[in-house]
Design an enzyme around this catalytic site. Structure first.
Site, short mmCIF file in Angstrom:
data_model
loop_
_atom_site.label_atom_id
_atom_site.label_comp_id
_atom_site.label_asym_id
_atom_site.label_seq_id
_atom_site.Cartn_x
_atom_site.Cartn_y
_atom_site.Cartn_z
N GLU A 15 0.85 -1.19 0.00
CA GLU A 15 0.00 0.00 0.00
C GLU A 15 0.88 1.24 0.00
O GLU A 15 1.87 1.32 0.73
CB GLU A 15 -0.91 0.04 1.23
CG GLU A 15 -1.78 1.31 1.29
CD GLU A 15 -2.53 1.44 2.60
OE1 GLU A 15 -3.55 0.72 2.74
OE2 GLU A 15 -2.12 2.24 3.47
N ARG A 105 -15.37 2.44 4.27
CA ARG A 105 -16.17 3.52 4.85
C ARG A 105 -15.33 4.78 4.96
O ARG A 105 -15.76 5.88 4.63
CB ARG A 105 -16.72 3.09 6.21
CG ARG A 105 -17.92 3.90 6.73
CD ARG A 105 -17.59 5.22 7.41
NE ARG A 105 -16.64 5.13 8.49
CZ ARG A 105 -16.96 4.91 9.78
NH1 ARG A 105 -18.21 4.77 10.12
NH2 ARG A 105 -16.01 4.87 10.69
N TYR A 142 -11.07 -6.63 10.16
CA TYR A 142 -10.47 -6.13 11.39
C TYR A 142 -10.27 -7.27 12.40
O TYR A 142 -11.21 -7.66 13.10
CB TYR A 142 -11.37 -5.05 12.00
CG TYR A 142 -11.56 -3.87 11.08
CD1 TYR A 142 -10.77 -2.73 11.21
CD2 TYR A 142 -12.52 -3.90 10.07
CE1 TYR A 142 -10.92 -1.66 10.35
CE2 TYR A 142 -12.68 -2.82 9.20
CZ TYR A 142 -11.88 -1.72 9.35
OH TYR A 142 -12.03 -0.65 8.48
#
Length: 294
Positions: A15, A105, A142
């Site tokens: 990332e 989100r 998570y």
């Protein structure tokens, strides 16, 4: 471009974050130049708080896909977005050959920051309804539950709901305790989650990073980690060395536990990735070869 999900496991992905606003992307591309030398299966590009790097995310994900011939993944969040601008971004990505999205989100300062979508599941549903199979959608998971979830069980129910909407793969929030991750993975599988679960690893490179990470995502910090941060934290070079060693050991152990992928949160520090890559490469490829042979 080869389909990411057709590649052999365990996957090896990174990332990065783009510059905000109108800042030059030159430095980001210099990082990518270094990262592609480690042969990642995928590089994802974050969206920035409130979509602050939205245009750069599209540009850089497209560049990864087309210039470097590496699978590019664009992060999309619900924060400050409308159906129309998400549709416009997806059309741009599609026209540039980007076929992978990480739907999130997003971090909130206030719930009023949300636009037309209030949950990642709503964003995922929109992408699938509007674009069908044009995009492979990743979602976040998570291992220590979403900070806003009341329990791990509640969080797993929401995860299964996202998966049932057509999610192809899951990328975990960072964690420092492999036992917690593996126990959570078993619970997710028992709930019927079948998608590949890619383990998110963030190397610790400074003492202040621990405080920020705990505040951001609530990840627990093992005593062993606190000990080396407290002991070497006054010297950034020393704590970085210890953090790289810990991340390397953590990844080697995860590979031994049959993790389906490793996702490095690089923080745009190619030198850190280089050090970790040197420590895990033979183990990673030995694992891939063993998987293909069996």
């Amino acid at each position: 471009m080869e389909n990411f999900f057709a590649k052999p496991a365990p996957s090896y992905t990174f990332e990065i974050f783009p510059p905000k606003g109108n800042k030059s992307t030159e430095g980001t591309y210099a990082v990518i130049d270094s990262l592609v030398s480690f042969n990642p299966d995928l590089i994802s590009v974050t969206y920035g708080a409130g979509g602050s790097s939205r245009d750069n995310t599209v540009e850089i994900a497209s560049g990864i896909q087309n210039k470097y011939n590496v699978c590019g993944v664009a992060h999309l969040t619900c924060v400050g977005t409308t159906r129309e601008n998400i549709r416009e971004i997806l059309n741009r990505l599609k026209s540039n050959g980007v076929r992978n999205i990480l739907a999130l989100r997003g971090d909130l300062k206030d719930k009023s920051d949300l636009g037309d979508f209030h949950h990642a599941s709503e964003l995922i549903s929109f992408i699938k309804n509007e674009f069908g199979n044009d995009f492979d959608v990743f979602a976040a998971c998570y291992p220590e539950k979403h900070p806003e979830a009341k329990s791990v069980e509640e969080d797993l129910i929401h995860l299964k709901e996202k998966c049932d909407l057509g999610v192809k793969g899951l990328i975990s929030q960072l964690f420092f305790d492999n036992d917690i991750f593996c126990e959570w993975r078993e619970r997710a599988r028992a709930m019927g989650v079948t998608q590949p679960i890619i383990a998110g690893i963030m190397p610790i490179t400074s003492a202040s990073q621990i405080e920020k990470v705990v505040e951001m995502c609530g990840a627990s910090v093992p005593e062993r980690v606190r000990r080396f941060v407290n002991t070497y934290g006054h010297h950034q070079g020393a704590v970085k060395e210890a953090g790289i060693a810990y991340a390397t050991e953590q990844i080697i152990d995860l590979l031994a536990r049959d993790v389906e992928g490793i996702h490095l949160y690089t923080m745009n520090q190619a030198d850190t990735v280089r050090r970790i890559d040197a420590g895990i490469r033979s183990v990673l490829y030995t694992k891939r070869y063993a998987v293909r042979s069996n």
